[in-house]
Motif scaffolding. Structure first.
Motif, PDB file in Angstrom:
ATOM      1  N   SER A  59      -4.064  -7.436   1.776  1.00  0.00           N
ATOM      2  CA  SER A  59      -5.318  -6.703   1.616  1.00  0.00           C
ATOM      3  C   SER A  59      -5.180  -5.736   0.441  1.00  0.00           C
ATOM      4  O   SER A  59      -4.092  -5.544  -0.106  1.00  0.00           O
ATOM      5  CB  SER A  59      -5.614  -5.909   2.896  1.00  0.00           C
ATOM      6  OG  SER A  59      -4.643  -4.876   3.039  1.00  0.00           O
ATOM      7  N   LYS A  60      -6.285  -5.088   0.113  1.00  0.00           N
ATOM      8  CA  LYS A  60      -6.300  -4.064  -0.933  1.00  0.00           C
ATOM      9  C   LYS A  60      -5.256  -2.989  -0.629  1.00  0.00           C
ATOM     10  O   LYS A  60      -4.467  -2.615  -1.494  1.00  0.00           O
ATOM     11  CB  LYS A  60      -7.702  -3.449  -1.009  1.00  0.00           C
ATOM     12  CG  LYS A  60      -7.840  -2.273  -1.927  1.00  0.00           C
ATOM     13  CD  LYS A  60      -9.256  -1.692  -1.860  1.00  0.00           C
ATOM     14  CE  LYS A  60      -9.400  -0.474  -2.747  1.00  0.00           C
ATOM     15  NZ  LYS A  60     -10.752   0.100  -2.692  1.00  0.00           N
ATOM     16  N   ASP A  61      -5.225  -2.506   0.606  1.00  0.00           N
ATOM     17  CA  ASP A  61      -4.293  -1.448   0.989  1.00  0.00           C
ATOM     18  C   ASP A  61      -2.841  -1.927   0.960  1.00  0.00           C
ATOM     19  O   ASP A  61      -1.948  -1.185   0.548  1.00  0.00           O
ATOM     20  CB  ASP A  61      -4.636  -0.896   2.377  1.00  0.00           C
ATOM     21  CG  ASP A  61      -5.948  -0.109   2.378  1.00  0.00           C
ATOM     22  OD1 ASP A  61      -6.392   0.332   1.289  1.00  0.00           O
ATOM     23  OD2 ASP A  61      -6.531   0.061   3.469  1.00  0.00           O
ATOM     24  N   GLU A  62      -2.602  -3.158   1.412  1.00  0.00           N
ATOM     25  CA  GLU A  62      -1.237  -3.696   1.404  1.00  0.00           C
ATOM     26  C   GLU A  62      -0.713  -3.862  -0.021  1.00  0.00           C
ATOM     27  O   GLU A  62       0.461  -3.612  -0.280  1.00  0.00           O
ATOM     28  CB  GLU A  62      -1.186  -5.029   2.153  1.00  0.00           C
ATOM     29  CG  GLU A  62      -1.363  -4.888   3.649  1.00  0.00           C
ATOM     30  CD  GLU A  62      -1.578  -6.219   4.363  1.00  0.00           C
ATOM     31  OE1 GLU A  62      -1.150  -6.317   5.523  1.00  0.00           O
ATOM     32  OE2 GLU A  62      -2.184  -7.139   3.771  1.00  0.00           O
ATOM     33  N   LEU A  63      -1.590  -4.265  -0.935  1.00  0.00           N
ATOM     34  CA  LEU A  63      -1.171  -4.400  -2.336  1.00  0.00           C
ATOM     35  C   LEU A  63      -0.798  -3.041  -2.924  1.00  0.00           C
ATOM     36  O   LEU A  63       0.216  -2.910  -3.601  1.00  0.00           O
ATOM     37  CB  LEU A  63      -2.276  -5.038  -3.182  1.00  0.00           C
ATOM     38  CG  LEU A  63      -2.420  -6.545  -3.103  1.00  0.00           C
ATOM     39  CD1 LEU A  63      -3.623  -6.999  -3.933  1.00  0.00           C
ATOM     40  CD2 LEU A  63      -1.163  -7.259  -3.570  1.00  0.00           C
ATOM     41  N   LYS A  64      -1.619  -2.033  -2.667  1.00  0.00           N
ATOM     42  CA  LYS A  64      -1.306  -0.706  -3.206  1.00  0.00           C
ATOM     43  C   LYS A  64      -0.020  -0.160  -2.590  1.00  0.00           C
ATOM     44  O   LYS A  64       0.818   0.410  -3.295  1.00  0.00           O
ATOM     45  CB  LYS A  64      -2.447   0.285  -2.995  1.00  0.00           C
ATOM     46  CG  LYS A  64      -2.138   1.618  -3.688  1.00  0.00           C
ATOM     47  CD  LYS A  64      -3.311   2.520  -3.797  1.00  0.00           C
ATOM     48  CE  LYS A  64      -2.952   3.744  -4.655  1.00  0.00           C
ATOM     49  NZ  LYS A  64      -4.021   4.714  -4.636  1.00  0.00           N
ATOM     50  N   GLU A  65       0.136  -0.353  -1.295  1.00  0.00           N
ATOM     51  CA  GLU A  65       1.352   0.103  -0.626  1.00  0.00           C
ATOM     52  C   GLU A  65       2.591  -0.561  -1.247  1.00  0.00           C
ATOM     53  O   GLU A  65       3.612   0.096  -1.462  1.00  0.00           O
ATOM     54  CB  GLU A  65       1.260  -0.233   0.867  1.00  0.00           C
ATOM     55  CG  GLU A  65       2.404   0.285   1.686  1.00  0.00           C
ATOM     56  CD  GLU A  65       2.230  -0.070   3.165  1.00  0.00           C
ATOM     57  OE1 GLU A  65       3.165  -0.657   3.740  1.00  0.00           O
ATOM     58  OE2 GLU A  65       1.164   0.245   3.729  1.00  0.00           O
ATOM     59  N   ALA A  66       2.485  -1.854  -1.558  1.00  0.00           N
ATOM     60  CA  ALA A  66       3.603  -2.573  -2.184  1.00  0.00           C
ATOM     61  C   ALA A  66       3.906  -1.993  -3.569  1.00  0.00           C
ATOM     62  O   ALA A  66       5.075  -1.784  -3.921  1.00  0.00           O
ATOM     63  CB  ALA A  66       3.292  -4.063  -2.287  1.00  0.00           C
ATOM     64  N   LEU A  67       2.876  -1.714  -4.340  1.00  0.00           N
ATOM     65  CA  LEU A  67       3.066  -1.149  -5.683  1.00  0.00           C
ATOM     66  C   LEU A  67       3.708   0.235  -5.605  1.00  0.00           C
ATOM     67  O   LEU A  67       4.621   0.553  -6.379  1.00  0.00           O
ATOM     68  CB  LEU A  67       1.715  -1.089  -6.406  1.00  0.00           C
ATOM     69  CG  LEU A  67       1.707  -1.042  -7.924  1.00  0.00           C
ATOM     70  CD1 LEU A  67       2.549  -2.137  -8.550  1.00  0.00           C
ATOM     71  CD2 LEU A  67       0.282  -1.115  -8.444  1.00  0.00           C
ATOM     72  N   LEU A  68       3.262   1.036  -4.648  1.00  0.00           N
ATOM     73  CA  LEU A  68       3.857   2.363  -4.456  1.00  0.00           C
ATOM     74  C   LEU A  68       5.320   2.254  -4.015  1.00  0.00           C
ATOM     75  O   LEU A  68       6.174   3.008  -4.483  1.00  0.00           O
ATOM     76  CB  LEU A  68       3.056   3.163  -3.422  1.00  0.00           C
ATOM     77  CG  LEU A  68       1.670   3.621  -3.862  1.00  0.00           C
ATOM     78  CD1 LEU A  68       0.860   4.135  -2.672  1.00  0.00           C
ATOM     79  CD2 LEU A  68       1.745   4.665  -4.958  1.00  0.00           C
ATOM     80  N   LYS A  69       5.596   1.298  -3.155  1.00  0.00           N
ATOM     81  CA  LYS A  69       6.963   1.097  -2.665  1.00  0.00           C
ATOM     82  C   LYS A  69       7.887   0.626  -3.794  1.00  0.00           C
ATOM     83  O   LYS A  69       9.053   1.016  -3.856  1.00  0.00           O
ATOM     84  CB  LYS A  69       6.957   0.089  -1.515  1.00  0.00           C
ATOM     85  CG  LYS A  69       8.249   0.013  -0.745  1.00  0.00           C
ATOM     86  CD  LYS A  69       8.072  -0.872   0.479  1.00  0.00           C
ATOM     87  CE  LYS A  69       9.340  -0.878   1.311  1.00  0.00           C
ATOM     88  NZ  LYS A  69       9.181  -1.712   2.513  1.00  0.00           N
ATOM     89  N   LEU A  70       7.352  -0.204  -4.693  1.00  0.00           N
ATOM     90  CA  LEU A  70       8.158  -0.664  -5.831  1.00  0.00           C
ATOM     91  C   LEU A  70       8.591   0.503  -6.701  1.00  0.00           C
ATOM     92  O   LEU A  70       9.697   0.526  -7.216  1.00  0.00           O
ATOM     93  CB  LEU A  70       7.377  -1.680  -6.677  1.00  0.00           C
ATOM     94  CG  LEU A  70       7.200  -3.065  -6.077  1.00  0.00           C
ATOM     95  CD1 LEU A  70       6.248  -3.881  -6.927  1.00  0.00           C
ATOM     96  CD2 LEU A  70       8.539  -3.760  -5.912  1.00  0.00           C
ATOM     97  N   ASP A  71       7.666   1.462  -6.916  1.00  0.00           N
ATOM     98  CA  ASP A  71       7.954   2.683  -7.670  1.00  0.00           C
ATOM     99  C   ASP A  71       8.659   2.378  -9.002  1.00  0.00           C
ATOM    100  O   ASP A  71       9.687   2.968  -9.328  1.00  0.00           O
ATOM    101  CB  ASP A  71       8.790   3.632  -6.807  1.00  0.00           C
ATOM    102  CG  ASP A  71       8.879   5.026  -7.401  1.00  0.00           C
ATOM    103  OD1 ASP A  71       7.916   5.438  -8.074  1.00  0.00           O
ATOM    104  OD2 ASP A  71       9.919   5.690  -7.215  1.00  0.00           O
ATOM    105  N   ILE A  72       8.094   1.434  -9.761  1.00  0.00           N
ATOM    106  CA  ILE A  72       8.697   1.030 -11.038  1.00  0.00           C
ATOM    107  C   ILE A  72       8.391   2.066 -12.102  1.00  0.00           C
ATOM    108  O   ILE A  72       7.244   2.500 -12.264  1.00  0.00           O
ATOM    109  CB  ILE A  72       8.198  -0.361 -11.457  1.00  0.00           C
ATOM    110  CG1 ILE A  72       8.716  -1.407 -10.454  1.00  0.00           C
ATOM    111  CG2 ILE A  72       8.644  -0.703 -12.880  1.00  0.00           C
ATOM    112  CD1 ILE A  72       8.192  -2.804 -10.680  1.00  0.00           C
TER     113      ILE A  72
END
Length: 190
Positions: free
Chosen positions: A18-31
């Motif tokens: 979902s939209k929220d899961e994608l953002k959470e993944a990007l935040l978790k990556l913290d590149i």
């Protein structure tokens, strides 16, 4: 943990995120930009050059290094996703299309380093580096982009482009999957 391992560890488990899961993944990556060795140089005469960092059947992660040129208005096919500004400032213009008319700009926003913004399915936008900044962006889409439509406002045309083409009118004939003539007389009513 290497960045490649971290990316795979965070993105591989995603299933129709979902939209929220994608953002959470990007935040978790913290590149961070300093983790991205040898960024692709912006292509001469193109708005950006990109490098694929990860792709499976569910998601793709790309880094883009921008020139001072703007990309063409475009959608992301049937994909949605998040864009993170790693450095510089992005000028993002959002458009609306009615029927087979020309896209009309609704508004534009500046996104500075560290900001995230969302691109919904079938949303049309264009981006460029703003204020002569060195713009580098990270893009996480689901599913991987295919069937992207690029608009040429001067030609009054749109084109479904091949997956190897960026957000610009294709140079090569094989990249033009389908060309669409648009109508100038379609007006958006308030």
């Amino acid at each position: 943990m290497t960045m490649t391992y971290r990316i795979k560890n965070v993105l591989d488990p995603l299933k129709k995120p979902s939209k929220d899961e994608l953002k959470e993944a990007l935040l978790k990556l913290d590149i961070k930009i300093d983790e991205l060795a040898s960024l692709p140089e912006p292509s001469k005469g193109k708005p950006y050059n990109r490098r694929l960092l990860f792709k499976n059947d569910e998601v793709e992660l790309l880094v883009m290094n921008w020139s001072q040129l703007e990309c063409a208005p475009h959608d992301h096919g049937h994909s949605h996703g998040w864009i993170q500004v790693l450095s510089g400032t992005s000028l993002n213009s959002v458009y609306e299309v009615k029927g087979n008319g020309l896209p009309t700009e609704l508004f534009h926003q500046y996104h500075h380093q560290g900001k995230y913004f969302y691109a919904s399915k079938k949303a049309i936008h264009k981006m460029q580096a703003s204020h002569n900044t060195d713009l580098v962006t990270l893009h996480l889409y689901s599913p991987p982009i295919t069937g992207m439509i690029v608009y040429d406002l001067q030609k009054c045309a749109a084109c479904v482009v091949s997956d190897d083409c960026g957000a610009w009118w294709p140079d090569e004939q094989y990249q033009r999957v389908k060309e669409i003539q648009l109508r100038r007389d379609v007006v958006i009513e308030d």
